[in-house]
Design a protein around this motif. Structure first.
Motif, PDB file in Angstrom:
ATOM      1  N   ILE A 126      19.836 -30.407 -13.316  1.00 25.29           N
ATOM      2  CA  ILE A 126      21.282 -30.838 -13.673  1.00 25.29           C
ATOM      3  C   ILE A 126      22.021 -30.893 -15.197  1.00 25.29           C
ATOM      4  O   ILE A 126      20.776 -32.488 -15.891  1.00 25.29           O
ATOM      5  N   TYR A 127      22.050 -30.311 -16.066  1.00 20.95           N
ATOM      6  CA  TYR A 127      22.367 -30.488 -17.334  1.00 20.95           C
ATOM      7  C   TYR A 127      23.877 -30.916 -17.827  1.00 20.95           C
ATOM      8  O   TYR A 127      24.451 -30.560 -16.846  1.00 20.95           O
ATOM      9  N   LEU A 128      24.049 -31.403 -18.479  1.00 16.96           N
ATOM     10  CA  LEU A 128      25.055 -32.176 -19.177  1.00 16.96           C
ATOM     11  C   LEU A 128      25.089 -32.363 -20.535  1.00 16.96           C
ATOM     12  O   LEU A 128      24.376 -32.774 -21.348  1.00 16.96           O
ATOM     13  N   VAL A 173      24.034 -31.791 -28.891  1.00 20.59           N
ATOM     14  CA  VAL A 173      25.285 -31.662 -29.765  1.00 20.59           C
ATOM     15  C   VAL A 173      24.544 -31.452 -31.171  1.00 20.59           C
ATOM     16  O   VAL A 173      24.123 -31.973 -32.086  1.00 20.59           O
ATOM     17  N   THR A 174      24.243 -29.884 -31.672  1.00 19.22           N
ATOM     18  CA  THR A 174      23.761 -29.710 -33.006  1.00 19.22           C
ATOM     19  C   THR A 174      24.891 -28.784 -34.015  1.00 19.22           C
ATOM     20  O   THR A 174      26.219 -28.320 -32.767  1.00 19.22           O
ATOM     21  N   SER A 195      29.278 -25.162 -34.465  1.00 16.87           N
ATOM     22  CA  SER A 195      29.399 -23.543 -34.665  1.00 16.87           C
ATOM     23  C   SER A 195      29.950 -22.509 -33.300  1.00 16.87           C
ATOM     24  O   SER A 195      31.041 -22.194 -33.756  1.00 16.87           O
ATOM     25  N   THR A 196      28.375 -22.374 -32.657  1.00 19.16           N
ATOM     26  CA  THR A 196      29.332 -21.332 -31.177  1.00 19.16           C
ATOM     27  C   THR A 196      30.502 -22.403 -30.688  1.00 19.16           C
ATOM     28  O   THR A 196      31.185 -20.960 -29.852  1.00 19.16           O
ATOM     29  N   ALA A 208      29.744 -23.580 -25.416  1.00 19.83           N
ATOM     30  CA  ALA A 208      28.707 -23.697 -26.320  1.00 19.83           C
ATOM     31  C   ALA A 208      27.721 -24.333 -24.871  1.00 19.83           C
ATOM     32  O   ALA A 208      26.527 -23.417 -25.583  1.00 19.83           O
ATOM     33  N   ALA A 209      27.421 -25.782 -24.670  1.00 24.04           N
ATOM     34  CA  ALA A 209      26.326 -25.825 -24.448  1.00 24.04           C
ATOM     35  C   ALA A 209      25.704 -25.144 -23.188  1.00 24.04           C
ATOM     36  O   ALA A 209      24.469 -24.962 -23.504  1.00 24.04           O
ATOM     37  N   ALA A 210      26.641 -24.312 -22.424  1.00 25.39           N
ATOM     38  CA  ALA A 210      26.250 -23.574 -20.672  1.00 25.39           C
ATOM     39  C   ALA A 210      26.158 -22.192 -21.759  1.00 25.39           C
ATOM     40  O   ALA A 210      24.596 -21.519 -21.159  1.00 25.39           O
TER      41      ALA A 210
END
Length: 154
Positions: free
Chosen positions: A36-38, A84-85, A90-91, A110-112
């Motif tokens: 599980i990613y957040l 968060v980079t 940018s994405t 964007a993370a997903a």
């Protein structure tokens, strides 16, 4: 074992009883062995959602404090964090322009999208976005992400 990115609307369901809570809890159960990613911003969004419910009278101060305490423990022990980079932002900006998303929804997407691209490149399959936000789900589907809406799992 499957991999999921949960947005805040899904994570809240893990801690606050509502439609989809049982399903979210089942996939987040450590014995299920799912990843599980957040996104890092989920902490801020989750805190805001709980405090707003408390102030709105749908959650007691005691329950809100317990919910926040449990979430913060789960954040350390049960989730993998997507940082968060500048590249992710940018994405997110591009996704916000393309889909008209709210700012944090664009960051969640964007993370997903970025994690899914990493998984595909590594040949490990795809990840699934779990969200109860219809606009976010529509944008994710357009971007080719598998989605699950916990509200469809009462």
């Amino acid at each position: 074992m499957a991999a999921f990115v949960m947005d805040t609307s899904a994570v809240v369901k893990r801690c606050v009883q509502e439609i989809g809570t049982s399903w979210v809890r089942s996939i987040a159960d450590p014995t299920a062995l799912h990843l599980i990613y957040l996104a890092r911003i989920t902490d801020v969004e989750f805190t805001s959602a709980v405090v707003r419910r408390q102030r709105g009278g749908t959650l007691s101060a005691h329950d809100a404090a317990g919910t926040l305490r449990q979430f913060r423990q789960d954040l350390v022990l049960g989730y993998r964090i997507i940082e968060v980079t500048p590249a992710l932002l940018s994405t997110a900006r591009s996704l916000a322009e393309r889909h008209g998303l709210r700012a944090y929804d664009a960051v969640q997407l964007a993370a997903a999208v970025e994690l899914n691209a990493q998984w595909l490149a590594a040949g490990t399959g795809t990840i699934t976005l779990v969200s109860a936000d219809q606009e976010l789900n529509a944008a994710a589907a357009t971007e080719g992400l598998p989605i699950e809406d916990p509200n469809l799992h009462p």
